[in-house]
Design a protein around this motif. Structure first.
Motif, PDB file in Angstrom:
ATOM      1  N   ALA A 142       4.519   2.097   9.566  1.00 16.81           N
ATOM      2  CA  ALA A 142       5.206   2.828   8.498  1.00 16.81           C
ATOM      3  C   ALA A 142       6.214   3.819   9.080  1.00 16.81           C
ATOM      4  O   ALA A 142       7.321   3.980   8.548  1.00 16.81           O
ATOM      5  N   ASP A 143       5.858   4.459  10.182  1.00 13.70           N
ATOM      6  CA  ASP A 143       6.800   5.373  10.837  1.00 13.70           C
ATOM      7  C   ASP A 143       8.024   4.619  11.345  1.00 13.70           C
ATOM      8  O   ASP A 143       9.154   5.137  11.283  1.00 13.70           O
ATOM      9  N   LEU A 144       7.818   3.407  11.863  1.00  6.80           N
ATOM     10  CA  LEU A 144       8.953   2.599  12.324  1.00  6.80           C
ATOM     11  C   LEU A 144       9.883   2.268  11.163  1.00  6.80           C
ATOM     12  O   LEU A 144      11.112   2.340  11.292  1.00  6.80           O
ATOM     13  N   TYR A 145       9.309   1.887  10.016  1.00 10.06           N
ATOM     14  CA  TYR A 145      10.134   1.604   8.836  1.00 10.06           C
ATOM     15  C   TYR A 145      10.943   2.842   8.431  1.00 10.06           C
ATOM     16  O   TYR A 145      12.142   2.756   8.150  1.00 10.06           O
ATOM     17  N   ARG A 146      10.256   3.991   8.380  1.00 12.98           N
ATOM     18  CA  ARG A 146      10.921   5.216   7.913  1.00 12.98           C
ATOM     19  C   ARG A 146      12.003   5.687   8.878  1.00 12.98           C
ATOM     20  O   ARG A 146      12.963   6.335   8.463  1.00 12.98           O
ATOM     21  N   ALA A 147      11.848   5.352  10.143  1.00 10.09           N
ATOM     22  CA  ALA A 147      12.845   5.756  11.145  1.00 10.09           C
ATOM     23  C   ALA A 147      14.036   4.811  11.199  1.00 10.09           C
ATOM     24  O   ALA A 147      14.964   5.029  11.976  1.00 10.09           O
ATOM     25  N   SER A 148      14.018   3.773  10.351  1.00  8.51           N
ATOM     26  CA  SER A 148      15.064   2.752  10.388  1.00  8.51           C
ATOM     27  C   SER A 148      15.934   2.811   9.142  1.00  8.51           C
ATOM     28  O   SER A 148      15.418   2.962   8.031  1.00  8.51           O
ATOM     29  N   SER A 149      17.212   2.714   9.344  1.00  7.08           N
ATOM     30  CA  SER A 149      18.136   2.661   8.215  1.00  7.08           C
ATOM     31  C   SER A 149      18.105   1.302   7.549  1.00  7.08           C
ATOM     32  O   SER A 149      18.339   1.172   6.351  1.00  7.08           O
ATOM     33  N   LEU A 150      17.786   0.272   8.345  1.00  4.66           N
ATOM     34  CA  LEU A 150      17.999  -1.094   7.896  1.00  4.66           C
ATOM     35  C   LEU A 150      16.966  -2.011   8.520  1.00  4.66           C
ATOM     36  O   LEU A 150      16.651  -1.884   9.707  1.00  4.66           O
ATOM     37  N   ALA A 201       9.139  -2.404   4.246  1.00  6.60           N
ATOM     38  CA  ALA A 201      10.349  -1.686   4.667  1.00  6.60           C
ATOM     39  C   ALA A 201      11.076  -1.084   3.461  1.00  6.60           C
ATOM     40  O   ALA A 201      11.524   0.072   3.504  1.00  6.60           O
ATOM     41  N   MET A 202      11.189  -1.856   2.378  1.00  6.77           N
ATOM     42  CA  MET A 202      11.831  -1.350   1.173  1.00  6.77           C
ATOM     43  C   MET A 202      11.081  -0.153   0.611  1.00  6.77           C
ATOM     44  O   MET A 202      11.677   0.841   0.181  1.00  6.77           O
ATOM     45  N   SER A 203       9.742  -0.238   0.614  1.00  7.34           N
ATOM     46  CA  SER A 203       8.939   0.852   0.081  1.00  7.34           C
ATOM     47  C   SER A 203       9.123   2.128   0.893  1.00  7.34           C
ATOM     48  O   SER A 203       9.010   3.240   0.364  1.00  7.34           O
ATOM     49  N   CYS A 204       9.431   1.969   2.194  1.00 10.59           N
ATOM     50  CA  CYS A 204       9.673   3.128   3.063  1.00 10.59           C
ATOM     51  C   CYS A 204      11.125   3.594   3.014  1.00 10.59           C
ATOM     52  O   CYS A 204      11.483   4.570   3.682  1.00 10.59           O
ATOM     53  N   ASP A 227       0.858  -1.183   0.000  1.00  6.45           N
ATOM     54  CA  ASP A 227       0.000   0.000   0.000  1.00  6.45           C
ATOM     55  C   ASP A 227       0.900   1.240   0.000  1.00  6.45           C
ATOM     56  O   ASP A 227       1.388   1.678   1.041  1.00  6.45           O
ATOM     57  N   ARG A 228       1.095   1.811  -1.161  1.00  7.83           N
ATOM     58  CA  ARG A 228       2.074   2.884  -1.318  1.00  7.83           C
ATOM     59  C   ARG A 228       1.582   4.204  -0.736  1.00  7.83           C
ATOM     60  O   ARG A 228       2.363   5.144  -0.578  1.00  7.83           O
ATOM     61  N   HIS A 229       0.297   4.288  -0.408  1.00  7.26           N
ATOM     62  CA  HIS A 229      -0.192   5.486   0.273  1.00  7.26           C
ATOM     63  C   HIS A 229       0.255   5.503   1.734  1.00  7.26           C
ATOM     64  O   HIS A 229       0.415   6.573   2.332  1.00  7.26           O
ATOM     65  N   VAL A 230       0.430   4.325   2.322  1.00  6.85           N
ATOM     66  CA  VAL A 230       0.830   4.213   3.724  1.00  6.85           C
ATOM     67  C   VAL A 230       2.342   4.014   3.845  1.00  6.85           C
ATOM     68  O   VAL A 230       3.020   4.714   4.619  1.00  6.85           O
ATOM     69  N   PHE A 231       2.865   3.079   3.064  1.00  2.00           N
ATOM     70  CA  PHE A 231       4.279   2.714   3.173  1.00  2.00           C
ATOM     71  C   PHE A 231       5.076   3.437   2.086  1.00  2.00           C
ATOM     72  O   PHE A 231       5.298   2.922   0.995  1.00  2.00           O
ATOM     73  N   ARG A 232       5.477   4.646   2.404  1.00  2.00           N
ATOM     74  CA  ARG A 232       6.178   5.512   1.454  1.00  2.00           C
ATOM     75  C   ARG A 232       7.443   6.052   2.119  1.00  2.00           C
ATOM     76  O   ARG A 232       7.539   6.119   3.350  1.00  2.00           O
ATOM     77  N   PRO A 233       8.432   6.433   1.332  1.00  2.00           N
ATOM     78  CA  PRO A 233       9.697   6.914   1.911  1.00  2.00           C
ATOM     79  C   PRO A 233       9.518   8.193   2.707  1.00  2.00           C
ATOM     80  O   PRO A 233       8.580   8.968   2.494  1.00  2.00           O
ATOM     81  N   ALA A 236      -0.137   2.872  10.255  1.00  2.00           N
ATOM     82  CA  ALA A 236       0.549   4.164  10.139  1.00  2.00           C
ATOM     83  C   ALA A 236       1.758   4.214  11.065  1.00  2.00           C
ATOM     84  O   ALA A 236       2.819   4.746  10.698  1.00  2.00           O
ATOM     85  N   ASP A 237       1.605   3.640  12.259  1.00  2.00           N
ATOM     86  CA  ASP A 237       2.729   3.615  13.200  1.00  2.00           C
ATOM     87  C   ASP A 237       3.834   2.691  12.703  1.00  2.00           C
ATOM     88  O   ASP A 237       5.028   2.983  12.874  1.00  2.00           O
TER      89      ASP A 237
END
Length: 351
Positions: free
Chosen positions: A243-251, A268-271, A169-175, A240-241
């Protein structure tokens, strides 16, 4: 057209396979189909034959939908503690979602003349024997698989299938922005093949070697005992939370021995997170060369790959960019369109 999607009971917490099925349910309803979700509890190894309390619980929640996924307003929900063909409502198209629902759906199809579809999301030898899994694939249902490697496995068993790859879901899991503090994220689970023990092994090594790196896990269960004290565990994050965890992670780290489709890896990749993963078909089939891989079960190999990326900012940045590039082809909306088109074709035949 009336469509019934049969799931093996109610999932109280977020589950990837259920999320995929629910997404298709919503897409079917949005396309104008009359959709019913049947949560039908199936027997698992070790279940007590007396289902009295479970029947009461299902009766009390006869029309209750999932609490963690919002279903389309037009979707009907029916819950039963026992899956038998007679419990499946009449419909033009019946959809099984796994090895434990396929036999009853096939019997209902034979009895009613409905069209039957079997959504295959894994080689489910964790809930049935290999012989039972292969026998379910050979039932007279149209098989739809979620990844290329499953398409190949079914072909090897002499079973044709249609590939509708899972998406994100690219609306939620985005960089998002590049994390200011390096962070590592992993999912943990009580399911043995998810290899929480290896995640804990990697995290202990990172905590000892790179104490400035933020370590986070998430999952439906409690915090694993083997994590280092510095690690933070987030239980049952909302989408949503998460997705924030993914975006806050380098790896992101995937330590699984097996996956039908590594949905958290794709998210994770999408984020924009780099990925270190065990070299399993359920990840490589969609992630391609984006992750750094280690053999399944190889804790030291996973650890070396994680520490290697954390020690090389240029390589880590390149891996993050490659994750985003590969993930652009993983679109849940396109997957849903393809699945709805497949059901439409079945509905036309049924009509």
């Amino acid at each position: 057209m009336r469509v019934v999607v049969v799931l093996p009971g109610i999932a109280a917490a977020p589950t990837g396979g259920y999320a995929v099925a629910y997404r298709y349910v919503n897409a079917l309803a949005a396309a104008g189909h009359e959709v019913t979700v049947l949560h039908a509890r199936t027997r698992k190894p070790g279940d007590h034959p007396d289902l009295g309390l479970r029947r009461v619980a299902y009766a009390a929640r006869r029309h209750a939908g999932p609490t963690w996924f919002r279903l389309h307003a037009a979707v009907r929900v029916h819950n039963t503690a026992r899956l038998v063909p007679d419990a499946i409502p009449a419909a033009g198209v019946l959809i099984a979602t796994g090895v434990r629902t396929a036999p009853a759906v096939a019997e209902a199809v034979a009895r009613t003349g409905a069209r039957g579809i079997y959504l295959v999301q894994h080689v489910e030898t964790f809930v049935a024997t290999e012989e039972e899994v292969v026998a379910s694939w050979r039932l007279p249902l149209e098989k739809v698989v979620v990844s290329g490697w499953l398409h190949d496995v079914l072909a090897g068993a002499g079973v044709p299938s249609v590939l509708v790859p899972n998406g994100v879901d690219r609306h939620v899991f985005r960089p998002g922005r590049h994390p200011e503090v390096p962070g590592v994220l992993a999912m943990v689970s009580t399911q043995r093949w998810k290899r929480t023990d290896l995640v804990c092994e990697v995290y202990r090594a990172v905590a000892a070697s790179e104490p400035g790196v933020r370590l986070t896990t998430f999952g439906t269960g409690v915090r694993p005992d083997g994590l280092p004290a510095s690690a933070v565990h987030v239980r049952n994050p909302q989408r949503a939370d998460l997705a924030d965890l993914y975006r806050a992670s380098s790896l992101y780290v995937c330590a699984s021995d097996d996956e039908g489709f590594g949905l958290p890896v794709a998210e994770a990749m999408s984020c924009g997170a780099a990925v270190v993963s065990t070299d399993i078909a359920g990840v490589r089939s969609f992630a391609l060369d984006a992750p750094r891989y280690a053999p399944a079960g190889d804790g030291p190999g996973l650890t070396a790959a994680v520490l290697g990326l954390l020690a090389d900012p240029i390589a880590l940045s390149s891996a993050r960019a490659r994750s985003r590039e590969v993930a652009t082809g993983l679109d849940a909306a396109e997957s849903a369109r393809r699945f709805v088109a497949l059901v439409d074709r079945s509905a036309r035949v049924a009509g």
